[in-house]
Write a protein that holds these residues in place. Sequence first.
Motif, PDB file in Angstrom:
ATOM      1  N   GLN A  73       0.828  -1.205   0.000  1.00 19.40           N
ATOM      2  CA  GLN A  73       0.000   0.000   0.000  1.00 19.40           C
ATOM      3  C   GLN A  73       0.863   1.256   0.000  1.00 19.40           C
ATOM      4  OE1 GLN A  73      -3.257   0.421  -0.322  1.00 19.40           O
ATOM      5  NE2 GLN A  73      -3.067   2.650  -0.100  1.00 19.40           N
ATOM      6  N   LEU A  74       1.906   1.257   0.825  1.00 18.47           N
ATOM      7  CA  LEU A  74       2.815   2.403   0.883  1.00 18.47           C
ATOM      8  C   LEU A  74       3.500   2.623  -0.457  1.00 18.47           C
ATOM      9  CD1 LEU A  74       4.284   4.571   2.581  1.00 18.47           C
ATOM     10  CD2 LEU A  74       5.914   2.802   3.255  1.00 18.47           C
ATOM     11  N   ASP A  75       3.925   1.543  -1.098  1.00 18.85           N
ATOM     12  CA  ASP A  75       4.613   1.650  -2.388  1.00 18.85           C
ATOM     13  C   ASP A  75       3.697   2.221  -3.461  1.00 18.85           C
ATOM     14  OD1 ASP A  75       6.811   0.555  -1.150  1.00 18.85           O
ATOM     15  OD2 ASP A  75       6.496  -1.472  -1.942  1.00 18.85           O
ATOM     16  N   GLN A  76       2.428   1.815  -3.462  1.00 21.91           N
ATOM     17  CA  GLN A  76       1.490   2.345  -4.453  1.00 21.91           C
ATOM     18  C   GLN A  76       1.199   3.822  -4.206  1.00 21.91           C
ATOM     19  OE1 GLN A  76       0.657   0.591  -7.276  1.00 21.91           O
ATOM     20  NE2 GLN A  76       2.239  -0.686  -6.311  1.00 21.91           N
ATOM     21  N   GLU A  77       1.159   4.207  -2.944  1.00 20.19           N
ATOM     22  CA  GLU A  77       0.992   5.625  -2.621  1.00 20.19           C
ATOM     23  C   GLU A  77       2.191   6.427  -3.133  1.00 20.19           C
ATOM     24  OE1 GLU A  77       0.321   6.131   1.546  1.00 20.19           O
ATOM     25  OE2 GLU A  77      -1.434   4.820   1.580  1.00 20.19           O
ATOM     26  N   LEU A  78       3.379   5.832  -3.042  1.00 20.53           N
ATOM     27  CA  LEU A  78       4.579   6.509  -3.518  1.00 20.53           C
ATOM     28  C   LEU A  78       4.540   6.694  -5.031  1.00 20.53           C
ATOM     29  CD1 LEU A  78       7.398   7.684  -3.170  1.00 20.53           C
ATOM     30  CD2 LEU A  78       8.300   5.347  -3.101  1.00 20.53           C
ATOM     31  N   VAL A  79       4.156   5.678  -5.767  1.00 22.77           N
ATOM     32  CA  VAL A  79       4.064   5.811  -7.224  1.00 22.77           C
ATOM     33  C   VAL A  79       3.052   6.892  -7.584  1.00 22.77           C
ATOM     34  CG1 VAL A  79       3.482   4.646  -9.378  1.00 22.77           C
ATOM     35  CG2 VAL A  79       4.746   3.405  -7.619  1.00 22.77           C
ATOM     36  N   ALA A  80       1.900   6.894  -6.910  1.00 22.98           N
ATOM     37  CA  ALA A  80       0.870   7.897  -7.185  1.00 22.98           C
ATOM     38  C   ALA A  80       1.374   9.303  -6.875  1.00 22.98           C
ATOM     39  CB  ALA A  80      -0.386   7.587  -6.373  1.00 22.98           C
ATOM     40  N   ALA A  81       2.101   9.457  -5.775  1.00 21.57           N
ATOM     41  CA  ALA A  81       2.646  10.770  -5.424  1.00 21.57           C
ATOM     42  C   ALA A  81       3.668  11.232  -6.457  1.00 21.57           C
ATOM     43  CB  ALA A  81       3.283  10.716  -4.036  1.00 21.57           C
ATOM     44  N   ALA A  82       4.481  10.289  -6.968  1.00 21.63           N
ATOM     45  CA  ALA A  82       5.458  10.632  -8.003  1.00 21.63           C
ATOM     46  C   ALA A  82       4.748  11.068  -9.283  1.00 21.63           C
ATOM     47  CB  ALA A  82       6.372   9.445  -8.273  1.00 21.63           C
ATOM     48  N   LYS A  83       3.682  10.378  -9.636  1.00 31.93           N
ATOM     49  CA  LYS A  83       2.941  10.731 -10.861  1.00 31.93           C
ATOM     50  C   LYS A  83       2.271  12.099 -10.725  1.00 31.93           C
ATOM     51  CE  LYS A  83       2.193   6.181 -12.851  1.00 31.93           C
ATOM     52  NZ  LYS A  83       1.242   5.215 -13.457  1.00 31.93           N
ATOM     53  N   ALA A  84       1.952  12.500  -9.500  1.00 25.40           N
ATOM     54  CA  ALA A  84       1.378  13.823  -9.252  1.00 25.40           C
ATOM     55  C   ALA A  84       2.470  14.883  -9.072  1.00 25.40           C
ATOM     56  CB  ALA A  84       0.484  13.778  -8.015  1.00 25.40           C
ATOM     57  N   ASN A  85       3.733  14.485  -9.156  1.00 18.38           N
ATOM     58  CA  ASN A  85       4.872  15.384  -8.946  1.00 18.38           C
ATOM     59  C   ASN A  85       4.768  16.096  -7.602  1.00 18.38           C
ATOM     60  OD1 ASN A  85       7.336  16.522  -9.658  1.00 18.38           O
ATOM     61  ND2 ASN A  85       6.427  18.212 -10.816  1.00 18.38           N
ATOM     62  N   ASN A  86       4.307  15.349  -6.597  1.00 25.02           N
ATOM     63  CA  ASN A  86       4.135  15.891  -5.246  1.00 25.02           C
ATOM     64  C   ASN A  86       5.427  15.638  -4.463  1.00 25.02           C
ATOM     65  OD1 ASN A  86       3.405  16.481  -2.595  1.00 25.02           O
ATOM     66  ND2 ASN A  86       1.298  15.773  -2.873  1.00 25.02           N
ATOM     67  N   VAL A  87       6.338  16.577  -4.550  1.00 26.59           N
ATOM     68  CA  VAL A  87       7.673  16.381  -3.984  1.00 26.59           C
ATOM     69  C   VAL A  87       7.638  16.162  -2.474  1.00 26.59           C
ATOM     70  CG1 VAL A  87       9.973  17.391  -3.706  1.00 26.59           C
ATOM     71  CG2 VAL A  87       8.744  17.644  -5.867  1.00 26.59           C
ATOM     72  N   PRO A  88       6.924  17.012  -1.685  1.00 28.05           N
ATOM     73  CA  PRO A  88       6.922  16.784  -0.229  1.00 28.05           C
ATOM     74  C   PRO A  88       6.360  15.417   0.157  1.00 28.05           C
ATOM     75  CG  PRO A  88       6.101  18.981  -0.734  1.00 28.05           C
ATOM     76  CD  PRO A  88       6.192  18.259  -2.032  1.00 28.05           C
ATOM     77  N   LEU A  89       5.292  15.001  -0.532  1.00 31.49           N
ATOM     78  CA  LEU A  89       4.702  13.704  -0.192  1.00 31.49           C
ATOM     79  C   LEU A  89       5.632  12.569  -0.588  1.00 31.49           C
ATOM     80  CD1 LEU A  89       2.385  12.090   0.958  1.00 31.49           C
ATOM     81  CD2 LEU A  89       1.222  12.244  -1.270  1.00 31.49           C
ATOM     82  N   VAL A  90       6.274  12.681  -1.730  1.00 32.82           N
ATOM     83  CA  VAL A  90       7.247  11.660  -2.138  1.00 32.82           C
ATOM     84  C   VAL A  90       8.345  11.538  -1.086  1.00 32.82           C
ATOM     85  CG1 VAL A  90       9.079  11.117  -3.805  1.00 32.82           C
ATOM     86  CG2 VAL A  90       6.819  11.804  -4.615  1.00 32.82           C
ATOM     87  N   SER A  91       8.853  12.680  -0.622  1.00 35.40           N
ATOM     88  CA  SER A  91       9.896  12.661   0.407  1.00 35.40           C
ATOM     89  C   SER A  91       9.396  11.989   1.687  1.00 35.40           C
ATOM     90  CB  SER A  91      10.352  14.089   0.702  1.00 35.40           C
ATOM     91  OG  SER A  91      11.350  14.113   1.691  1.00 35.40           O
ATOM     92  N   GLU A  92       8.175  12.310   2.088  1.00 37.95           N
ATOM     93  CA  GLU A  92       7.611  11.709   3.302  1.00 37.95           C
ATOM     94  C   GLU A  92       7.453  10.200   3.155  1.00 37.95           C
ATOM     95  OE1 GLU A  92       3.290  11.340   5.464  1.00 37.95           O
ATOM     96  OE2 GLU A  92       3.733  13.221   4.408  1.00 37.95           O
ATOM     97  N   LEU A  93       6.926   9.765   2.018  1.00 36.66           N
ATOM     98  CA  LEU A  93       6.676   8.335   1.817  1.00 36.66           C
ATOM     99  C   LEU A  93       7.983   7.547   1.730  1.00 36.66           C
ATOM    100  CD1 LEU A  93       3.730   8.642  -0.725  1.00 36.66           C
ATOM    101  CD2 LEU A  93       3.575   7.923   1.669  1.00 36.66           C
TER     102      LEU A  93
END
Length: 234
Positions: A73-93
């Motif tokens: 689940q965490l890994d899929q959230e990370l891919v989704a955050a990367a696709k949204a170019n959400n840098v802070p969330l990517v860093s957090e995940l």
Amino acid sequence: MMRSAALCMALCLAMSMAACQPGPAAPPQSAPTSSVAGPPADSAGGATSPAVTSPEPPAPAAPPALSAEAQAQLDQELVAAAKANNVPLVSELIGRGGNVNAKDAIQDSAFLYAGAEGFNEVLRLTLAAGADVASTNRYGGTALIPASEHGHVETVQILIAAGVPVNHVNNLGWTAMQEAILLNSGGPRQQEVVRLLLAAGADPGIRDPEGRTALQNAERLGFAEIAALLRGHG
């Protein structure tokens, strides 16, 4: 005669009294010195304090181990955050243990997608977290191939510096250089990408499925500037 005897007795009495007076006081004894040495004196004569060493800061705690389901689940959230170019969330995940090489249902990872789309801040985060630079997408291509196709010059520089193979051939039979020529307009960004690839050791002689070299494709498509770069490279 009696007077002489009286004088003699007085003299004896005086001598006896003098013998009974206390004598001169003895000099005071110095205090015994301690056998334990005190702190060393500084140059001004005062005692110096012992050096104080600051304690080392504690190492950051590793993220807690997750169950297989929670990790997925965490890994899929990370891919989704990367696709949204959400840098802070990517860093957090990533900080929570997200795997930058984990892929979603269409074989995109955070690293591969960031490279393909030119999301350079996310891309740098994934590289710092141990991205597999040789990993491939659903077309069997490295991140460098779509980055070159799209003309993401800075992204191409980052990926080359990270060690992505420059001569990898994808499932369509194309290298990064072939895609830079075949799937774009031949403009300034494409020209710079071809220049970067050549400088990194890309082989322009690798042929596409139709048997054409990069130079032949550039000439066929009328990309005179790219063709000149390739001829100059020899």
